[in-house]
Design a protein around this motif. Structure first.
Motif, short mmCIF file in Angstrom:
data_model
loop_
_atom_site.label_atom_id
_atom_site.label_comp_id
_atom_site.label_asym_id
_atom_site.label_seq_id
_atom_site.Cartn_x
_atom_site.Cartn_y
_atom_site.Cartn_z
N ALA A 150 9.82 0.22 -0.41
CA ALA A 150 8.72 -0.63 0.07
C ALA A 150 8.71 -2.00 -0.60
O ALA A 150 8.73 -3.03 0.10
CB ALA A 150 7.38 0.08 -0.12
N PRO A 151 8.69 -2.10 -1.95
CA PRO A 151 8.70 -3.45 -2.55
C PRO A 151 10.00 -4.19 -2.31
O PRO A 151 10.01 -5.43 -2.24
CB PRO A 151 8.47 -3.19 -4.04
CG PRO A 151 8.86 -1.77 -4.26
CD PRO A 151 8.53 -1.07 -2.98
N LEU A 187 5.96 -13.10 -5.26
CA LEU A 187 7.32 -12.62 -5.55
C LEU A 187 7.37 -11.93 -6.91
O LEU A 187 7.97 -10.85 -7.05
CB LEU A 187 8.29 -13.80 -5.51
CG LEU A 187 9.78 -13.45 -5.62
CD1 LEU A 187 10.19 -12.51 -4.49
CD2 LEU A 187 10.63 -14.72 -5.58
N ALA A 188 6.72 -12.53 -7.92
CA ALA A 188 6.69 -11.92 -9.25
C ALA A 188 5.99 -10.57 -9.22
O ALA A 188 6.44 -9.60 -9.85
CB ALA A 188 6.00 -12.86 -10.24
N VAL A 208 6.24 -4.53 -9.35
CA VAL A 208 6.06 -3.24 -8.69
C VAL A 208 7.38 -2.47 -8.65
O VAL A 208 7.44 -1.27 -8.96
CB VAL A 208 5.50 -3.42 -7.26
CG1 VAL A 208 5.48 -2.08 -6.52
CG2 VAL A 208 4.10 -4.01 -7.31
N LEU A 209 8.45 -3.17 -8.30
CA LEU A 209 9.76 -2.53 -8.22
C LEU A 209 10.21 -2.03 -9.59
O LEU A 209 10.72 -0.91 -9.72
CB LEU A 209 10.78 -3.51 -7.64
CG LEU A 209 12.18 -2.96 -7.37
CD1 LEU A 209 12.14 -1.76 -6.43
CD2 LEU A 209 13.09 -4.06 -6.79
N VAL A 210 10.01 -2.85 -10.62
CA VAL A 210 10.37 -2.44 -11.98
C VAL A 210 9.56 -1.20 -12.40
O VAL A 210 10.09 -0.26 -12.99
CB VAL A 210 10.14 -3.59 -12.98
CG1 VAL A 210 10.28 -3.11 -14.42
CG2 VAL A 210 11.14 -4.72 -12.72
N GLY A 211 8.27 -1.21 -12.09
CA GLY A 211 7.43 -0.07 -12.43
C GLY A 211 7.90 1.21 -11.75
O GLY A 211 7.93 2.28 -12.37
N MET A 259 0.83 -1.21 0.00
CA MET A 259 0.00 0.00 0.00
C MET A 259 0.87 1.26 0.00
O MET A 259 0.55 2.25 -0.67
CB MET A 259 -0.92 -0.01 1.22
CG MET A 259 -2.01 -1.07 1.19
SD MET A 259 -3.13 -0.91 -0.24
CE MET A 259 -2.40 -2.12 -1.36
N MET A 260 1.95 1.23 0.74
CA MET A 260 2.83 2.40 0.80
C MET A 260 3.59 2.60 -0.51
O MET A 260 4.00 3.72 -0.82
CB MET A 260 3.80 2.25 1.97
CG MET A 260 3.12 2.25 3.33
SD MET A 260 4.27 2.22 4.72
CE MET A 260 4.95 3.88 4.63
#
Length: 499
Positions: A472-473, A356-357, A362-365, A301-302
């Motif tokens: 966060a991610p 995990l995927a 999210v991190l890539v985005g 969420m964060m």
């Protein structure tokens, strides 16, 4: 009573349609939408749609509201009080459900929501509007939390993941419908009609709940104590962090966030050994799989904090119109819906790989957002297209992980605290969202969003928002790996021969 509860639990946990000795049948979308299951699914999603459309519809018409009845100085409190009321209601959902059962609980939720909507529609001044929004928030918090809590009561376990996916998907769709409906009313200055338009649907939903939902569950009629101390601390944390985020004073921003974190820690301390709890046992411990899952949900969420700044950044840095900027911001919601649908289709086993995927996406985005959003352009496709992709990936990743995380809450929570776990999930989600928005505001202000402001401030804010969100991610990925380790250790201990 214990035998009845155990029998109902066994029925709920048994694969759908499997009689004793028969091989279980796989859950399908058709089984979710057929017969009584279809009616239950319509009721669960109907409440969420009402809550979600109201959020985005109100956000769209609020400028018209303050133009008509005034109250610009307390403009933000229409949202703040709604969120606080929703969080408190979500935390009290377990007591409501135990006392009244699914039917009664949903009717109470609809009563609060409808009453708040009516007061808002008739409001002659902003103070009255704030009262209406607060009552709406109570109803909305109940509606949202009950969707998760009642899922495990009325549907068999193999359908939980699909039902949760459907709930998430409908929330995503509502992010498009709400602004569109609100925009029509706002364009003609008919903001009161926007609230009036919700009331017929509240009435239809109430009729569906009254006639189709079960009146009792295994825990109906039982008393559930209210965690008053924790609720007060929770409300204080949200109010402090929300109020401080409205200020342009950086020190006040930091102080508000620090106080909110301190109050959250006090909640965790109060939960230890408490008779009345907000969350199930183990929720504040990283040595517990349940605690790790809740923290992962909070971090997801964060991670969404850049989303609230997207319209402004696209208009300021990339020359996009307000309409296009708004729909760019909606890409995250569309991604969430698409990710949820993919998760339901692709899930195998406990869904650990999907979680995990999703976190990696999210991190890539966020990384793409941090690379392309700060680059000032005149709307060049080579720049704004990757920004759109980034927003969609962030939503897609959250949507992919979400159903698996929610079902893990059910899996890890003690059987006697399942209803507390369901309400707690919504409480964590809403609280983390409020904390994330406040943190994002603090990061943006520290980066120069307001001072020096303009394109220079927007460029700096875009970069640092992405940098802050990426934490966060990244932490959530570590936590997911920890969940796997804790679960494996628990399984090994269970299989070890007694000595």
């Amino acid at each position: 009573m214990q035998d009845t509860t155990s029998r109902r639990t066994a029925e709920r946990l048994s694969p759908e349609g499997a009689a004793d000795g028969d091989p279980p049948r796989a859950a399908t979308s058709e089984s979710l939408f057929s017969g009584a299951n279809g009616i239950y699914a319509a009721a669960l999603t109907g409440g969420v749609v009402l809550h979600a459309i109201n959020i985005f519809l109100t956000a769209t018409v609020m400028p018209s509201v303050v133009t008509d009845i005034g109250g610009l100085d307390v403009y933000a409190w229409a949202t703040t009080l709604f969120v606080v009321a929703s969080i408190l209601a979500a935390a009290m959902t377990a007591k409501l459900l135990r006392g009244l059962g699914p039917r009664g609980a949903y009717l109470v939720a609809a009563l609060f929501f409808g009453s708040g909507t009516l007061i808002s529609a008739l409001a002659p001044s902003m103070p009255v509007m704030l009262v209406g929004r607060s009552i709406q928030g109570i109803g909305g918090g109940f509606l949202y939390a009950l969707a998760y809590a009642v899922t495990r009561i009325v549907l068999p376990q193999p359908l939980w993941g699909r039902a949760i996916g459907l709930i998430s998907a409908t929330f995503g769709v509502a992010t498009l419908i709400g602004p569109a409906i609100g925009g029509v009313f706002a364009e003609y200055g008919a903001w009161r009609a926007a609230f009036w338009s919700l009331l017929p649907f509240v009435a239809l939903f109430s009729l569906l709940a009254a006639t189709k939902l079960p009146g009792k569950s295994a825990t109906s009629g039982e008393t559930a104590p209210i965690a008053w101390l924790q609720l007060i601390l929770l409300a204080a944390a949200v109010l402090v962090v929300s109020a401080s985020s409205l200020s342009t004073d950086r020190l006040l921003n930091i102080a508000g966030l620090a106080v909110a974190i301190l109050l959250t820690a006090l909640i965790g301390r109060a939960e230890r050994g408490a008779g009345a709890r907000l969350l199930p046992k183990g929720s504040f411990s990283l040595s517990s799989p349940l605690g790790v899952v809740y923290l992962t949900i909070a971090l997801l969420m964060m991670a969404m904090q850049p989303d609230i700044f997207v319209p402004y950044l696209l208009q300021t840095l990339h020359g996009q119109s307000p309409v296009l900027a708004g729909y760019f911001a909606a890409l995250m919601a569309l991604g969430w819906t698409a990710g949820t649908a993919s998760s339901v289709r692709l899930r195998r086993g406990d869904g650990g790989r999907l979680i995990l995927a999703g976190l990696l996406l999210v991190l890539v985005g966020i990384v793409l957002f941090g690379v392309f959003m700060p680059v000032k352009s005149d709307g060049a496709l080579l720049i704004v297209t990757p920004v759109g992709v980034a927003l969609f990936l962030m939503g897609f990743g959250i949507g992919m992980a979400w159903p698996c995380l929610v079902t893990r809450v059910y899996q890890y929570a003690p059987e006697a605290e399942q209803d507390v776990a369901s309400g707690g999930m919504t409480t964590v989600q809403l609280f983390a969202g409020a904390l994330g928005a406040a943190t994002g505001g603090m990061i943006a202000n520290l980066a120069g969003f307001a001072d020096p402001g303009g394109a220079v401030g927007a460029t700096s804010a875009a970069f640092w928002l992405a940098a802050g969100s990426a934490v966060a991610p990244a932490l959530a990925i570590i936590l997911v790996l920890r969940i796997a380790h804790l679960a494996a250790g628990k399984a090994n201990r269970a299989e070890a021969p007694a000595t």
